[in-house]
Design an enzyme around this catalytic site. Structure first.
Site, PDB file in Angstrom:
ATOM      1  N   ASP A   1      22.649  26.128 -41.952  1.00  0.00           N
ATOM      2  CA  ASP A   1      21.584  25.741 -42.888  1.00  0.00           C
ATOM      3  C   ASP A   1      21.356  26.856 -43.907  1.00  0.00           C
ATOM      4  O   ASP A   1      20.292  27.489 -43.946  1.00  0.00           O
ATOM      5  CB  ASP A   1      20.304  25.430 -42.106  1.00  0.00           C
ATOM      6  CG  ASP A   1      19.217  24.824 -42.970  1.00  0.00           C
ATOM      7  OD1 ASP A   1      19.536  24.323 -44.064  1.00  0.00           O
ATOM      8  OD2 ASP A   1      18.042  24.855 -42.548  1.00  0.00           O
TER       9      ASP A   1
ATOM     10  N   SER B   1      10.184  26.478 -45.822  1.00  0.00           N
ATOM     11  CA  SER B   1      11.630  26.409 -45.617  1.00  0.00           C
ATOM     12  C   SER B   1      12.384  27.165 -46.704  1.00  0.00           C
ATOM     13  O   SER B   1      12.032  27.101 -47.885  1.00  0.00           O
ATOM     14  CB  SER B   1      12.094  24.949 -45.624  1.00  0.00           C
ATOM     15  OG  SER B   1      11.830  24.327 -44.406  1.00  0.00           O
TER      16      SER B   1
ATOM     17  N   HIS C   1      19.063  22.705 -46.338  1.00  0.00           N
ATOM     18  CA  HIS C   1      18.267  21.480 -46.359  1.00  0.00           C
ATOM     19  C   HIS C   1      17.231  21.487 -47.478  1.00  0.00           C
ATOM     20  O   HIS C   1      16.557  20.477 -47.710  1.00  0.00           O
ATOM     21  CB  HIS C   1      17.596  21.238 -44.991  1.00  0.00           C
ATOM     22  CG  HIS C   1      16.387  22.067 -44.723  1.00  0.00           C
ATOM     23  ND1 HIS C   1      16.424  23.257 -44.036  1.00  0.00           N
ATOM     24  CD2 HIS C   1      15.081  21.875 -45.041  1.00  0.00           C
ATOM     25  CE1 HIS C   1      15.202  23.755 -43.937  1.00  0.00           C
ATOM     26  NE2 HIS C   1      14.370  22.938 -44.540  1.00  0.00           N
TER      27      HIS C   1
END
Length: 258
Positions: A110, A204, A65
Site C-alpha cells: 500500500d 491515510s 489506496h
C-alpha cells in the site's frame, strides 16, 4: 495565489464532508505550525481526502489506496480557513505503485510515489522529510499527524492537523488481531494498547515519524479507529528506500521488493 485560494476553499469543503474511507488522528492535539512542514494534503472535488509526505522538491510518498481521480496536492497548509502566504499547489505528473496479486504480500504494497508536475519551493512552512537511514526499533515512540477525524463516530475534521504520540509494537501483535496477515510483512504495527489515540479517517497516507525519521505510511486502522488492543498498520518505508531512490534516479521500471 488565486488558484491556491480556490483549492483551499475546496479543502475546507472536503474537511467538512470527507469520505468515510479516509483515516484521522484520534486523541491528539493541534500540531505546532512548524512540526508538519513535510505533510501534504491529497484531495479532489468528490470528497476523497488523504495525507502524504514530501520527500524532496519533486516527490511525495503516500498510500496506494489514496490514489484518486483529479487529485490535487496542497503543501504548506496549517489552517484550512487561514491561507499561509507560502502555500503551494501541485498536480501529480506520474504515480508509481508496488502492486501485487499475492494475498501474502498485498498487505504491505500500500505505497504510492508521486512525481509532482513541477518542483516545490522550500519555505517557512514547506520542507521535505528525508527517507530513513535505518529501520525503527520496537518500543520507539512515534509521531502521527493529519486532518483525519478526531472523534471516530463523527464525520467532522479539524481546521488544523492534529498530532499524537504512539508506540511501535512487534508485528506479531497486529498479525494476531488482523485476520489474514502473513507471517512476515513489510508493515509496522503502532498505536496505544488501551486505545483512544491513533490514526483515523482522513489520515491515510500520512507519516509515522520515529526518532525524527520518516518510518511509516498510514495504511489501515481498526474499526472504529483507535480501538483498544488493535494498533494501526503502517507501511515500512525503510524497506522501500531502494525502490524509491531508483525511481527518483530515473529507473522507473525498477522491481518492487518481494
Amino acid at each position: 495565489m488565486v488558484l491556491i485560494r480556490v483549492l483551499a476553499n475546496l479543502l475546507i469543503i472536503q474537511l467538512s464532508y470527507a469520505q468515510k474511507s479516509s483515516e484521522l488522528v484520534i486523541g491528539g492535539d493541534e500540531c505546532n505550525i512548524n512540526e508538519h512542514r513535510s505533510l501534504v494534503v491529497l484531495f479532489n472535488s468528490s470528497g476523497a481526502l488523504c495525507g502524504g509526505t514530501l520527500i524532496n522538491q519533486e516527490y511525495v510518498l503516500a498510500a496506494a489506496h489514496c490514489d484518486m481521480p483529479n487529485m490535487q496536492i496542497l503543501l504548506g497548509v496549517h489552517s484550512a480557513s487561514v491561507l499561509n502566504d507560502d502555500e503551494q499547489a501541485r498536480d501529480p505528473e506520474e504515480k508509481y505503485f508496488c502492486l501485487s496479486s499475492n494475498n501474502d504480500t498485498k498487505w504491505d504494497k500500500d505505497i504510492m510515489l508521486i512525481r509532482l508536475n513541477r518542483p516545490v519551493n522550500n519555505s517557512v512552512h514547506i520542507a521535505p522529510l528525508s527517507l530513513p537511514s535505518s529501520p525503527p526499533s520496537v518500543g520507539s515512540v512515534c509521531r502521527i499527524m493529519g486532518w483525519g477525524k478526531t472523534i471516530p463516530t463523527q464525520e467532522t475534521h479539524p481546521d488544523v492537523p492534529h498530532c499524537a504520540n504512539i508506540k511501535l509494537f512487534h508485528y506479531s501483535l497486529c498479525r494476531a488481531v488482523y485476520v489474514g496477515m502473513p507471517a512476515q510483512s513489510r508493515i509496522l504495527c503502532a498505536g496505544i494498547l488501551q486505545g483512544g489515540i491513533g490514526s483515523c479517517q482522513g489520515d491515510s497516507g500520512g507519516p509515522l515519524i520515529c526518532n525524527g525519521q520518516f518510518q511509516g505510511i498510514v495504511s489501515a486502522t481498526s474499526k472504529p479507529c483507535a480501538h483498544s488492543l488493535m494498533p494501526a498498520l503502517y507501511i515500512k518505508v525503510f524497506d522501500y528506500t531502494d525502490w524509491i531512490k531508483s525511481i527518483i534516479a530515473g529507473n522507473t521500471t525498477v522491481t518492487c521488493p518481494p
